[in-house]
Design a protein around this motif. Sequence first.
Motif, PDB file in Angstrom:
ATOM      1  N   HIS A 128     -38.275 -34.878  12.509  1.00  0.00           N
ATOM      2  CA  HIS A 128     -38.153 -34.795  11.054  1.00  0.00           C
ATOM      3  C   HIS A 128     -36.956 -33.934  10.665  1.00  0.00           C
ATOM      4  O   HIS A 128     -36.179 -34.300   9.761  1.00  0.00           O
ATOM      5  CB  HIS A 128     -39.440 -34.232  10.459  1.00  0.00           C
ATOM      6  CG  HIS A 128     -39.504 -34.282   8.965  1.00  0.00           C
ATOM      7  ND1 HIS A 128     -38.959 -33.297   8.165  1.00  0.00           N
ATOM      8  CD2 HIS A 128     -40.042 -35.197   8.111  1.00  0.00           C
ATOM      9  CE1 HIS A 128     -39.177 -33.593   6.894  1.00  0.00           C
ATOM     10  NE2 HIS A 128     -39.829 -34.744   6.830  1.00  0.00           N
ATOM     11  N   ALA A 129     -36.776 -32.795  11.318  1.00  0.00           N
ATOM     12  CA  ALA A 129     -35.647 -31.915  11.007  1.00  0.00           C
ATOM     13  C   ALA A 129     -34.320 -32.602  11.320  1.00  0.00           C
ATOM     14  O   ALA A 129     -33.354 -32.497  10.550  1.00  0.00           O
ATOM     15  CB  ALA A 129     -35.773 -30.612  11.800  1.00  0.00           C
ATOM     16  N   TRP A 130     -34.274 -33.319  12.435  1.00  0.00           N
ATOM     17  CA  TRP A 130     -33.065 -34.058  12.811  1.00  0.00           C
ATOM     18  C   TRP A 130     -32.766 -35.148  11.782  1.00  0.00           C
ATOM     19  O   TRP A 130     -31.612 -35.327  11.365  1.00  0.00           O
ATOM     20  CB  TRP A 130     -33.258 -34.667  14.195  1.00  0.00           C
ATOM     21  CG  TRP A 130     -32.182 -35.606  14.625  1.00  0.00           C
ATOM     22  CD1 TRP A 130     -31.005 -35.294  15.242  1.00  0.00           C
ATOM     23  CD2 TRP A 130     -32.175 -37.045  14.460  1.00  0.00           C
ATOM     24  NE1 TRP A 130     -30.272 -36.429  15.477  1.00  0.00           N
ATOM     25  CE2 TRP A 130     -30.959 -37.512  15.005  1.00  0.00           C
ATOM     26  CE3 TRP A 130     -33.077 -37.953  13.910  1.00  0.00           C
ATOM     27  CZ2 TRP A 130     -30.631 -38.880  15.021  1.00  0.00           C
ATOM     28  CZ3 TRP A 130     -32.750 -39.310  13.911  1.00  0.00           C
ATOM     29  CH2 TRP A 130     -31.545 -39.753  14.467  1.00  0.00           C
ATOM     30  N   ALA A 131     -33.789 -35.885  11.363  1.00  0.00           N
ATOM     31  CA  ALA A 131     -33.608 -36.964  10.397  1.00  0.00           C
ATOM     32  C   ALA A 131     -33.136 -36.419   9.051  1.00  0.00           C
ATOM     33  O   ALA A 131     -32.277 -37.017   8.385  1.00  0.00           O
ATOM     34  CB  ALA A 131     -34.916 -37.742  10.226  1.00  0.00           C
ATOM     35  N   THR A 132     -33.684 -35.285   8.637  1.00  0.00           N
ATOM     36  CA  THR A 132     -33.270 -34.656   7.383  1.00  0.00           C
ATOM     37  C   THR A 132     -31.801 -34.265   7.444  1.00  0.00           C
ATOM     38  O   THR A 132     -31.037 -34.496   6.493  1.00  0.00           O
ATOM     39  CB  THR A 132     -34.136 -33.425   7.092  1.00  0.00           C
ATOM     40  OG1 THR A 132     -35.511 -33.814   7.009  1.00  0.00           O
ATOM     41  CG2 THR A 132     -33.722 -32.753   5.793  1.00  0.00           C
ATOM     42  N   GLU A 133     -31.391 -33.687   8.563  1.00  0.00           N
ATOM     43  CA  GLU A 133     -29.991 -33.296   8.720  1.00  0.00           C
ATOM     44  C   GLU A 133     -29.067 -34.515   8.720  1.00  0.00           C
ATOM     45  O   GLU A 133     -27.982 -34.492   8.134  1.00  0.00           O
ATOM     46  CB  GLU A 133     -29.813 -32.504  10.015  1.00  0.00           C
ATOM     47  CG  GLU A 133     -28.390 -32.010  10.243  1.00  0.00           C
ATOM     48  CD  GLU A 133     -28.221 -31.280  11.556  1.00  0.00           C
ATOM     49  OE1 GLU A 133     -27.080 -30.888  11.854  1.00  0.00           O
ATOM     50  OE2 GLU A 133     -29.225 -31.111  12.283  1.00  0.00           O
ATOM     51  N   LEU A 134     -29.505 -35.602   9.370  1.00  0.00           N
ATOM     52  CA  LEU A 134     -28.709 -36.831   9.390  1.00  0.00           C
ATOM     53  C   LEU A 134     -28.517 -37.362   7.963  1.00  0.00           C
ATOM     54  O   LEU A 134     -27.406 -37.743   7.575  1.00  0.00           O
ATOM     55  CB  LEU A 134     -29.382 -37.881  10.268  1.00  0.00           C
ATOM     56  CG  LEU A 134     -28.674 -39.239  10.377  1.00  0.00           C
ATOM     57  CD1 LEU A 134     -27.296 -39.077  11.019  1.00  0.00           C
ATOM     58  CD2 LEU A 134     -29.540 -40.225  11.177  1.00  0.00           C
ATOM     59  N   PHE A 135     -29.595 -37.387   7.197  1.00  0.00           N
ATOM     60  CA  PHE A 135     -29.492 -37.834   5.805  1.00  0.00           C
ATOM     61  C   PHE A 135     -28.509 -36.964   5.033  1.00  0.00           C
ATOM     62  O   PHE A 135     -27.661 -37.477   4.284  1.00  0.00           O
ATOM     63  CB  PHE A 135     -30.856 -37.801   5.129  1.00  0.00           C
ATOM     64  CG  PHE A 135     -30.771 -38.021   3.642  1.00  0.00           C
ATOM     65  CD1 PHE A 135     -30.690 -39.306   3.114  1.00  0.00           C
ATOM     66  CD2 PHE A 135     -30.734 -36.941   2.762  1.00  0.00           C
ATOM     67  CE1 PHE A 135     -30.578 -39.512   1.747  1.00  0.00           C
ATOM     68  CE2 PHE A 135     -30.624 -37.139   1.398  1.00  0.00           C
ATOM     69  CZ  PHE A 135     -30.546 -38.425   0.890  1.00  0.00           C
ATOM     70  N   GLU A 136     -28.612 -35.651   5.198  1.00  0.00           N
ATOM     71  CA  GLU A 136     -27.747 -34.735   4.449  1.00  0.00           C
ATOM     72  C   GLU A 136     -26.277 -34.966   4.786  1.00  0.00           C
ATOM     73  O   GLU A 136     -25.411 -34.880   3.897  1.00  0.00           O
ATOM     74  CB  GLU A 136     -28.133 -33.281   4.749  1.00  0.00           C
ATOM     75  CG  GLU A 136     -29.524 -32.882   4.290  1.00  0.00           C
ATOM     76  CD  GLU A 136     -29.669 -32.862   2.781  1.00  0.00           C
ATOM     77  OE1 GLU A 136     -28.632 -32.858   2.074  1.00  0.00           O
ATOM     78  OE2 GLU A 136     -30.806 -32.862   2.293  1.00  0.00           O
TER      79      GLU A 136
END
Length: 255
Positions: free
Chosen positions: A236-244
């Motif tokens: 989830h943290a990785w996906a959030t960073e990718l989106f950002e």
Amino acid sequence: MSDDARFLADSPDRLTLLLRLSEGAASPSELAADGPSSRRSVQRNLAEFADRGWVEGGGGTYRLTVTGALVAEEHAAYVDALDRIDAFAPLFRHLPDREHAPDPAWLDDADLTVATDEDPQAPVHRYVTSVKRFDTNRVRMLSPVLSRLFHEAHATLALRGVHTELVMPASTAERARERNPTEFAAVVRSGALSLYRCPDAFRVGLVVGDDRLLLAAYDEEGQLRALAESDDSRFHAWATELFERYRERSERVTG
């Protein structure tokens, strides 16, 4: 490849034997009875383990040394990682590069849905069902394609008061505007959606809720080929960073 790595790779029975010994000391006959190898094979492997400093014997039994215990743990983790990569190969195969691929260690409890010849729309249907079930206050989303089915699924969230931040390639956003200018303007101005136009094309999809995510892999024709769903906090943290990262280089569409 080191000699130890080659030795372990030559036979999966050696890892089985090491893992059995990690549970406690045992005799060759007990080890043979517990595993797939004959007593002769067990004794031969134990001799090799002893030469490498992985086991020590006494009183007719063998036990792992500290080195042996570490070898067992690390080799088991390596084999598990390879198994996860193999299981999620349909997802990895359609991701554009390593930057867009999650760590296999995060996929232990992830669900994978894959398009097949028998059911090419399986990941699409899973996407729609999963999005409608998201229990979240906000959705962050990457979408390389236009899809009426996806639109309807996210409309369900909007009716529940969920705000969506959506990043699309500029060309995709413009096609959406051209298809139905009135609807496009109404959606953008509704307050339920913040739309961002990315100057670069991409073919990875992402839906990130408060504690759950979907990662979608598309082929070069824009067809959804594999969908991973997870609530792993690291994923989830990785996906959030990718989106950002995508949002930061995108322009907000205001009308």
